[in-house]
Design a protein around this motif. Sequence first.
Motif, PDB file in Angstrom:
ATOM      1  N   LYS A  40       0.851  -1.194   0.000  1.00  6.95           N
ATOM      2  CA  LYS A  40       0.000   0.000   0.000  1.00  6.95           C
ATOM      3  C   LYS A  40       0.880   1.234   0.000  1.00  6.95           C
ATOM      4  O   LYS A  40       1.769   1.363   0.817  1.00  6.95           O
ATOM      5  CB  LYS A  40      -0.910   0.022   1.237  1.00  6.95           C
ATOM      6  CG  LYS A  40      -1.936   1.144   1.215  1.00  6.95           C
ATOM      7  CD  LYS A  40      -2.914   0.991   2.363  1.00  6.95           C
ATOM      8  CE  LYS A  40      -3.977   2.091   2.295  1.00  6.95           C
ATOM      9  NZ  LYS A  40      -4.953   1.970   3.394  1.00  6.95           N
ATOM     10  N   SER A  41       0.662   2.076  -0.964  1.00  7.90           N
ATOM     11  CA  SER A  41       1.424   3.328  -1.061  1.00  7.90           C
ATOM     12  C   SER A  41       0.404   4.471  -1.115  1.00  7.90           C
ATOM     13  O   SER A  41      -0.241   4.690  -2.158  1.00  7.90           O
ATOM     14  CB  SER A  41       2.291   3.324  -2.319  1.00  7.90           C
ATOM     15  OG  SER A  41       2.985   4.550  -2.462  1.00  7.90           O
ATOM     16  N   ASN A  48       5.827  -3.566  -5.516  1.00  8.79           N
ATOM     17  CA  ASN A  48       7.131  -2.981  -5.150  1.00  8.79           C
ATOM     18  C   ASN A  48       8.176  -3.275  -6.232  1.00  8.79           C
ATOM     19  O   ASN A  48       7.858  -3.816  -7.296  1.00  8.79           O
ATOM     20  CB  ASN A  48       7.583  -3.487  -3.770  1.00  8.79           C
ATOM     21  CG  ASN A  48       7.924  -4.977  -3.780  1.00  8.79           C
ATOM     22  OD1 ASN A  48       7.821  -5.647  -4.798  1.00  8.79           O
ATOM     23  ND2 ASN A  48       8.304  -5.499  -2.612  1.00  8.79           N
TER      24      ASN A  48
END
Length: 406
Positions: A40-41, A48
Amino acid sequence: MLFIFSGSTSIAAPAPKAGANCTSSGLTKVHKGKKFTCIKSGNRLIWNKGKSVTAPQPKPSATSPSRASPSISQSPAPVESFAERWKATGSLALSTLESAFPMKPPVFPKVNIVWRYSPTVNSKIKEEITKQYEENATFWSAYEKIEGQLQVIVGTLDDIEFVCNWRNTHLQMNDQACVRSFRTDKNRVWDAHTTQGGGRATDFYFMTDPANLTEINFLPRVAHEFFHNLQHASSNSYKSILPCWAEESAAEHFGTLVSSQGSAEKYLKMRYASVVIKSYNFRNAITGKEFWRNWLNQTDITSSIPNSSLWGCQPFQNLGLYGSGLLAAEYLHLQLGIPGVLTLYREAGNLGWDKAIEKVFGKSKTLIYDDIAAYMDKEYMIAANQDWVRPRCLPQGSIVQCAGGL
């Protein structure tokens, strides 16, 4: 009308890529050697950057070949041994060798040998002839007892007087013509002889050059001369009883056998030299069994001629007596074994040759000689067609030397 189609459509999921949207936090995928994780960003779920991974190698199954070896290599065909190749010809020659080696344990004490060496004899000649007598004494101690003392004299080609003096002394004889009876021509490179009398025996040799120890005709010579002492042990009068072929050809057969020391290759090469090479001067006359039947009849005379100093076997010396004639003795060996051959000699001393051979074989001499002739014809033809057995010998002046023995 409403048509409803049912089925499934496979839609390939997009490959993971750093920063691209993904659907579930913590989800992982491996692509092109990297393991990507959905993270989660902010308010987004993205892949990633990924980490390099090494794919595990499958362990080969114990029951299936590894994929690294797509084909199974074929084992090379086994190479036939010298003996196996010979046996494939149908010859029975190696049966005699295999019955004699490994050597049998001693039953009788070895013959007592006394040595007389000329001071001018080369040390290599002395050592080799001594060694061969020890080997023969050991071999034959399993079959026969040689009574008394065997004197062995070794001199150079010029030591005729030395040899004659010791021969006369040991045999208690007074042979005034001894020195004149031996060759002195320059073509002579070695001589070998045996003399028995009065229960005593002397073998004697003339040789100057040690290179002649590997001369093809000399290779079985010590064992040949030694065998005459076995014949003498069986019957003191063997020279006036045994046919030439049973005396000399037999000594050649057993000389070849014992000097081979159990080596099939050495035995067969020496046998080839005798049976095939020495028959070159009369091979065109060999027309089949009848030739050998006539040969046996011709050589059916004794070496000792009454009231004569001549050697009765002389006419056959270059007609196979020391060569292809050994096939006749080989037949006796195959049928009777070594003890049986020596028994035949003893019976001949008591009954005479004709009655002895008929008693031992249980049939007439005519039929026995027919069987021997048939064997000689078969074995001669087999040997003559096996050039691969020919010994590797090279002419050296007036002799033929065999490097390394053969």
